[in-house]
Design a protein around this motif. Structure first.
Motif, PDB file in Angstrom:
ATOM      1  N   LEU A 327       0.835  -1.198   0.000  1.00 58.71           N
ATOM      2  CA  LEU A 327       0.000   0.000   0.000  1.00 58.71           C
ATOM      3  C   LEU A 327       0.869   1.247   0.000  1.00 58.71           C
ATOM      4  CD1 LEU A 327      -2.811   1.321   0.259  1.00 58.71           C
ATOM      5  CD2 LEU A 327      -2.548   1.156   2.742  1.00 58.71           C
ATOM      6  N   GLY A 328       1.950   1.235   0.777  1.00 58.23           N
ATOM      7  CA  GLY A 328       2.856   2.375   0.816  1.00 58.23           C
ATOM      8  C   GLY A 328       3.454   2.683  -0.550  1.00 58.23           C
ATOM      9  N   LYS A 329       3.782   1.653  -1.313  1.00 58.13           N
ATOM     10  CA  LYS A 329       4.343   1.877  -2.646  1.00 58.13           C
ATOM     11  C   LYS A 329       3.331   2.555  -3.562  1.00 58.13           C
ATOM     12  CE  LYS A 329       7.747  -1.870  -2.619  1.00 58.13           C
ATOM     13  NZ  LYS A 329       8.170  -3.150  -3.239  1.00 58.13           N
ATOM     14  N   ASP A 330       2.073   2.091  -3.509  1.00 57.48           N
ATOM     15  CA  ASP A 330       1.047   2.704  -4.356  1.00 57.48           C
ATOM     16  C   ASP A 330       0.756   4.139  -3.934  1.00 57.48           C
ATOM     17  OD1 ASP A 330       0.850   0.466  -5.886  1.00 57.48           O
ATOM     18  OD2 ASP A 330      -1.267   0.072  -5.488  1.00 57.48           O
ATOM     19  N   LEU A 331       0.674   4.379  -2.633  1.00 57.70           N
ATOM     20  CA  LEU A 331       0.424   5.741  -2.164  1.00 57.70           C
ATOM     21  C   LEU A 331       1.611   6.650  -2.467  1.00 57.70           C
ATOM     22  CD1 LEU A 331      -1.335   5.088   1.278  1.00 57.70           C
ATOM     23  CD2 LEU A 331      -2.374   5.522  -0.961  1.00 57.70           C
ATOM     24  N   SER A 332       2.833   6.121  -2.410  1.00 63.69           N
ATOM     25  CA  SER A 332       4.019   6.912  -2.770  1.00 63.69           C
ATOM     26  C   SER A 332       3.942   7.371  -4.215  1.00 63.69           C
ATOM     27  CB  SER A 332       5.296   6.087  -2.559  1.00 63.69           C
ATOM     28  OG  SER A 332       5.527   5.826  -1.199  1.00 63.69           O
ATOM     29  N   HIS A 333       3.518   6.482  -5.087  1.00 61.81           N
ATOM     30  CA  HIS A 333       3.406   6.830  -6.508  1.00 61.81           C
ATOM     31  C   HIS A 333       2.485   8.032  -6.679  1.00 61.81           C
ATOM     32  CE1 HIS A 333       3.319   5.940 -10.881  1.00 61.81           C
ATOM     33  NE2 HIS A 333       2.104   6.447 -10.795  1.00 61.81           N
ATOM     34  N   VAL A 334       1.379   8.033  -5.942  1.00 63.44           N
ATOM     35  CA  VAL A 334       0.415   9.124  -6.055  1.00 63.44           C
ATOM     36  C   VAL A 334       0.963  10.401  -5.419  1.00 63.44           C
ATOM     37  CG1 VAL A 334      -1.863   9.925  -5.310  1.00 63.44           C
ATOM     38  CG2 VAL A 334      -1.571   7.587  -6.164  1.00 63.44           C
ATOM     39  N   LEU A 335       1.476  10.307  -4.213  1.00 67.95           N
ATOM     40  CA  LEU A 335       1.905  11.493  -3.472  1.00 67.95           C
ATOM     41  C   LEU A 335       3.123  12.177  -4.082  1.00 67.95           C
ATOM     42  CD1 LEU A 335       1.439  10.060   0.126  1.00 67.95           C
ATOM     43  CD2 LEU A 335       0.033  11.831  -0.965  1.00 67.95           C
ATOM     44  N   LEU A 336       3.969  11.395  -4.761  1.00 66.81           N
ATOM     45  CA  LEU A 336       5.210  11.955  -5.307  1.00 66.81           C
ATOM     46  C   LEU A 336       5.145  12.230  -6.806  1.00 66.81           C
ATOM     47  CD1 LEU A 336       7.789   9.760  -3.343  1.00 66.81           C
ATOM     48  CD2 LEU A 336       7.112  12.130  -2.871  1.00 66.81           C
ATOM     49  N   SER A 337       4.038  11.928  -7.435  1.00 69.78           N
ATOM     50  CA  SER A 337       3.913  12.152  -8.880  1.00 69.78           C
ATOM     51  C   SER A 337       3.481  13.585  -9.160  1.00 69.78           C
ATOM     52  CB  SER A 337       2.893  11.190  -9.482  1.00 69.78           C
ATOM     53  OG  SER A 337       2.616  11.534 -10.827  1.00 69.78           O
TER      54      SER A 337
END
Length: 568
Positions: A327-337
């Motif tokens: 979940l952290g990887k998917d949320l990172s993609h969103v937050l850092l894109s």
């Protein structure tokens, strides 16, 4: 038993070394003017691929006499008949693209996506279609359709082209999900062989998907799962009664590789409910000849992506810690894109045809994947629903009962109505999350669960440059918006010639030369001219987030978190 009204499709694979399919389509016309079309896209892969570019040697016959044809468009033809006797359409297709949405043939096996192979004859879409395969000696055919002797029988054109064809000198393996007998087809294998528990693990993950939906798989005994093990590649394409997956054996050898494969299996298996049968109304029925825009792809793929993170956990093949990591990887993609501040989730869905599947390196700054952002929205919905004593899974099951089971297409208002049963406030909030950029309350929802985002800082200073080795040197392939490289006026296509007074020959050398946060003197070439600039790297940049337990979370948050982990 065949009928004279049937449309017959024969695919000749007898010369696999030619990597060419020989196709014959036969039917009895009802009008003198005949028209037919080769679909321009494959359902589940929302972009125009124009498989007609691989077609040649088309000819049309009646009573063994060739009839003149007219090409009306790149993918559409017509012919005027002297009478209404049976006709034959023959053509050849190059089959050299090994993806889940194209066709491939070589001396070892065939993998065919029939929406890129079979013509749709005007007036015959809802007639029964009969498929015959001509195979090399020793080969077997595998098609998720009922058989009558040597023929595969489909109710109509749509069922035919939704049935992938595989053939070769291999066998399938049975597996069972909730009493339904399925078929597993393995093409290729990892160098060290398949895990001994592969079939058992697939049964468990697919069983978790059925449990999530609260019923047996709608495909029944017909489901066919195909896994192609390759040296590179990743992807999957869902079908009503099966899925075709591609996975790379080097990725499988990584510590998280097998877990990732099981997630992909679960994702595509869950699609037999969400998107194949519970379908946006714009795709009932599919229009095979044009690109059809929908703003609901976030639900089809984002909801499924959110649940695929949890299916191994529900199947007893993973842990809560691993679930939080993913979940952290998917949320990172969103937050850092950077694209999340440029493109809304609804627009990401609508623009799939021209953006997601045609993404360029530079385009990543102005778009966001509806898979990733849709999964983040699903997470927020699920947490808010959990706080009310229900779950996102329950809402999906409600939509399945009202729409998927009866073949009705849904739209945004239907999703809102399903949410309103449990929370009018949440239903009213949904359009904001879909249409406005950067509005998802991700951190607030994590806090509700007693979870926190922990930033992981990059080990090296950040320039915003993406580089690639090139025959002439090192080329810039991407410059992140508002990055140090952007402010130094570097652009994609520039060749980095020297860094800090040292000639640059490879990306590996760049990694050595860019260490430290001091300004970097750079000589670069643009359109044959040498220029100089200075890049000032940014230190301490967050490269990703991890999701961690908050040790100070209140009791009610910990209780909610435990309920959330159950997913159902």
């Amino acid at each position: 038993m065949t009928d004279h009204k049937d449309v017959f499709l024969r695919i000749d694979l007898l010369d696999p070394a030619s990597q060419t399919l020989k196709i014959e389509l036969s039917w009895i016309p009802e009008v003198h003017m005949q028209r037919w079309t080769l679909p321009i896209w494959t359902p589940g892969s929302y972009t125009v691929r124009d498989p007609s570019q691989h077609l040649h040697s088309l000819a049309f016959y009646q009573q063994d006499q060739q009839v003149e044809t007219t090409r009306l468009s790149p993918s559409r033809w017509s012919a005027k008949l002297p009478c209404l006797d049976r006709v034959r359409l023959v053509y050849q297709l190059e089959a050299k693209q090994l993806t889940v949405r194209t066709s491939f043939l070589d001396p070892e096996f065939a993998s065919l996506c029939l929406s890129a192979v079979c013509m749709l004859v005007d007036g015959k879409r809802w007639e029964r279609h009969v498929l015959e395969l001509l195979l090399p000696q020793g080969w077997r055919g595998f098609v998720p359709l009922p058989q009558d002797d040597a023929f595969y029988i489909s109710q109509d054109f749509d069922q035919l082209v939704d049935s992938p064809v595989h053939a070769g000198a291999f066998d399938d393996r049975p597996f069972i999900v909730d009493g339904c007998h399925h078929s597993l087809l393995l093409i290729g294998s990892p160098p060290t062989g398949w895990p001994d528990t592969l079939v058992e693990d697939i049964e468990a993950v697919c069983g978790a998907a059925a449990s999530l939906m609260g019923e047996s798989p709608p495909s029944g005994d017909r489901y066919q799962l195909v896994i192609q093990m390759l040296d590179s590649g990743y992807g999957g394409l869902e079908h009503n009664d099966g899925a075709v997956l591609q996975f790379a054996w080097p990725a499988l050898a990584e510590p998280n590789g097998y877990h990732q494969l099981l997630q992909l299996v679960g994702h595509e298996y869950l699609h037999q409910w969400n998107v194949r049968r519970l379908r946006p109304r714009e795709y009932i029925p599919y229009d095979h000849g044009v690109a059809v825009v929908s703003d609901s792809l976030w639900f089809a793929e984002g909801i499924t992506s959110y649940f695929d993170l949890a299916l191994p956990l529900l199947a007893g093949r993973s842990t809560r810690k691993t679930f939080l990591r993913d979940l952290g990887k998917d949320l990172s993609h969103v937050l850092l894109s950077p694209g999340v501040q440029v493109q809304s989730l609804a627009d990401s869905s609508r623009e799939a045809w021209v953006r997601l599947y045609k993404c360029t390196t530079a385009g990543a700054d102005s778009q966001i994947s509806y898979y990733k952002l849709g999964a983040a929205l699903a997470f927020c919905l699920d947490v808010r629903l959990r706080a009310l004593g229900v779950s996102l899974a329950q809402v999906v099951r409600d939509l399945w009962q009202s729409f998927g089971q009866v073949g009705r297409g849904y739209g945004r208002c239907d999703i809102q109505n399903a949410l309103a049963v449990y929370s009018q406030e949440l239903a009213d909030q949904l359009p904001c999350w879909l249409d406005q950029k950067g509005t998802l309350p991700i951190k607030e929802c994590l806090d509700q669960l007693g979870l926190i985002l922990h930033p992981v800082l990059a080990s090296t200073p950040w320039t915003g440059l993406t580089l690639a080795d090139h025959p002439k040197g090192v080329r810039v392939t991407r410059v992140r918006s508002e990055s140090p490289a952007h402010h130094a006026n570097l652009v994609a296509g520039d060749e980095i010639v020297a860094v800090r007074g040292h000639r640059l020959y490879s990306v590996d050398q760049w990694t050595l030369l860019q260490s430290g946060a001091e300004p970097m003197a750079i000589i670069y070439a643009r359109r044959g001219r040498l220029e100089e600039t200075q890049v000032i790297p940014a230190p301490n940049r967050t490269q990703e987030y991890t999701v961690e337990w908050n040790p100070h979370a209140p009791h009610e948050a910990r209780v909610l978190r435990d309920r959330w982990f159950e997913i159902h």
